[in-house]
Design an enzyme around this catalytic site. Structure first.
Site, PDB file in Angstrom:
ATOM      1  N   LYS A   1       0.796  -1.222   0.000  1.00  0.00           N
ATOM      2  CA  LYS A   1       0.000   0.000   0.000  1.00  0.00           C
ATOM      3  C   LYS A   1       0.833   1.279   0.000  1.00  0.00           C
ATOM      4  O   LYS A   1       0.302   2.355  -0.231  1.00  0.00           O
ATOM      5  CB  LYS A   1      -0.942   0.004   1.208  1.00  0.00           C
ATOM      6  CG  LYS A   1      -2.049  -1.007   1.084  1.00  0.00           C
ATOM      7  CD  LYS A   1      -2.915  -0.688  -0.109  1.00  0.00           C
ATOM      8  CE  LYS A   1      -4.111  -1.606  -0.166  1.00  0.00           C
ATOM      9  NZ  LYS A   1      -5.119  -1.109  -1.092  1.00  0.00           N
TER      10      LYS A   1
ATOM     11  N   SER B   1      -2.461 -12.607   4.022  1.00  0.00           N
ATOM     12  CA  SER B   1      -3.053 -12.442   2.688  1.00  0.00           C
ATOM     13  C   SER B   1      -2.104 -12.962   1.602  1.00  0.00           C
ATOM     14  O   SER B   1      -2.544 -13.251   0.479  1.00  0.00           O
ATOM     15  CB  SER B   1      -3.456 -10.991   2.424  1.00  0.00           C
ATOM     16  OG  SER B   1      -2.327 -10.172   2.347  1.00  0.00           O
TER      17      SER B   1
END
Ligand SMILES: Cc1ncc(COP(=O)(O)O)c(C=O)c1O
Length: 454
Positions: A54, A274
């Site tokens: 991110k 994830s």
């Protein structure tokens, strides 16, 4: 000195942001892969400066908003996030002078919420009922919109709808993979949260070779994998473009966490949950054929997810957790503390008469006298040697009390009424030897005992 990627020398931390010339590492898997022919590479996104994929998005959202003139000096940021976008935005904000506030679900791992605060972000923790699952901060998204509407100096970049999110991956993640595989990549697999990664990287790779297959890894409904969204939760993002992908597959919690453990233990790759999820999807969808080169995104590393690990692998928690390996026989420390507290509370208001206290004060083992009246009354007159911790400040200033819970302590107020409940408070903190002065300072004065002014 300019950035020199070959030497990994940078003129500021922002120079470390990844790009085609400065890519995050791509590492081939050798042990956990079930394939004979297909090669699987993982892209290690925690090599970005603030620890996650991110960072790319946060940097591009900020650059884009500055270029459009909506962000600049005097402006601040608000963003709903499952943590990683917030961490990136907070740090880019620190570097550029924007403060971040971030409404988020209490289901976001404590590690991320704490570090966000540590980075200087204002964290607004919302009730879980507003944000039904990690990575699905519906309530948080609405709150971020409200905040931006109410204050025009607070800018919402909105990673769930802003094309600068997939564009970050079109500009860098895609070109990096193309170059790192010498154009040989055949499959690209990413977990989906906002869908910026899959949409932007997929688009770039297909622009270079329309034959590249792009697959989405989707967590099962009711999952607890931070950062990604189930089919139902995907409705919240405007960047989910299934028509541009070649397929998707659901991955269970168990598959995701199981493969995350194997990545760490068998490949020595410190990936987070994830990543295990995306890899599980790759193993389901990628064909085991010669010439196949699959690239899987690993969004961040395992160190933020201690609380997730303990939930999924209770045996790996500290010894005091139920079900832990090597659990001590007999009551745990928490149970012992609770028992001591209850014993203490059974005898709520031990008191001491003024004459008895006066004698104790003359002896060797003087108790600590804590006067709980307001400062001005304490300053006027008090028992010699007493310390002042006003009742209204006691909870905040409890750290000023002695660390040794066996210290004899006498609580004093005006007439002995308010000091009683404060003994209870100290006992609840584990102090075993706390008493209240009967009749308070009034009685002390009435008996003609010595006092002190300050
Ligand atoms: C840990 C983690 N994994 C996966 C993702 C999904 O990436 P994207 O939002 O680009 O779909 C995110 C996004 O927040 C994330 O934080």
């Amino acid at each position: 000195m300019a950035n020199d990627h070959s030497k990994r020398t940078y003129d500021s931390i922002l120079g470390m942001l990844s790009s085609e010339e400065n890519p995050t590492p791509l590492v081939r898997l050798n042990r956990v892969t079930p394939f004979q022919h297909a090669q699987v590479f993982v892209k290690l996104e925690w090599y970005n400066p603030f620890g996650a994929v991110k960072d790319r998005v946060a940097a591009n959202l900020v650059r884009d908003a500055e270029e459009r003139g909506i962000l600049g000096p005097g402006k601040n940021l608000v963003e709903a996030t499952s943590g990683n976008t917030g961490l990136g935005l907070a740090m880019i904000g620190n570097a550029k002078g924007y403060r971040l506030q971030t409404p988020l679900s209490m289901a976001i791992p404590l590690e991320k919420r704490t570090v966000l605060r540590f980075f200087g972000a204002k964290v607004v923790e919302l009730d879980d009922t507003l944000c039904p699952a990690p990575g699905a901060p519906e309530g948080a998204i609405a709150r971020a919109h409200d905040t931006a509407k109410a204050d025009p100096t607070t800018i919402l970049l909105d990673q769930y709808a802003n094309e600068a999110n997939p564009d970050a991956h079109f500009r860098a993640t895609g070109p990096e993979i193309w170059r790192q595989t010498d154009g040989k990549v055949t499959h690209f697999i990413a977990g989906v949260g906002t869908c910026g990664t899959i949409t932007g990287t997929g688009r770039y790779l297909k622009s270079r070779n329309p034959g590249v297959k792009v697959f989405a890894a989707i967590p099962e409904d009711g999952h607890d994998i931070p950062g990604v969204r189930s089919r139902r939760q995907l409705k919240q993002t405007k960047l989910y473009r299934p028509a541009e992908y070649d397929g998707d597959v659901e991955v269970t919690n168990q598959e995701a966490f199981g493969l995350t453990l194997r990545l760490n233990r068998e490949e020595s790759i410190i990936a987070g949950p994830s990543s295990g999820m995306a890899l599980a999807a790759a193993f389901k969808l990628v064909p085991d054929e010669p010439g196949v080169v699959a690239v899987v995104i690993c969004p961040d590393n395992i160190f933020k997810y201690a609380s997730s690990i303990v939930r999924h692998f209770p045996d790996l928690g500290p010894a005091e957790l139920p079900g832990a390996l090597n659990a001590p026989v007999g009551p745990t420390k928490n149970e012992q503390f609770l028992e001591a507290m209850i014993e203490n509370l059974k005898n709520p208001y031990d008191s001491v008469a003024v004459n008895a206290l006066s004698e104790e004060m003359a002896g060797a083992a003087k108790p600590l006298v804590v006067d709980v009246r307001p400062l001005d009354q304490f300053t006027d007159l008090h028992v010699p040697g007493a310390v002042n911790l006003p009742q209204s400040e006691l909870a905040q200033r409890a750290g000023e009390l002695p660390a040794d819970r066996a210290t004899p302590i006498v609580m004093v107020c005006g007439i002995g009424k308010f000091s009683k409940p404060t003994t209870l408070f100290l006992k609840s903190m584990g102090y075993r030897n706390v008493r209240s002065l009967k009749g308070g300072i009034n009685e002390w004065v009435r008996k003609g005992l010595p006092t002190e002014k300050r």
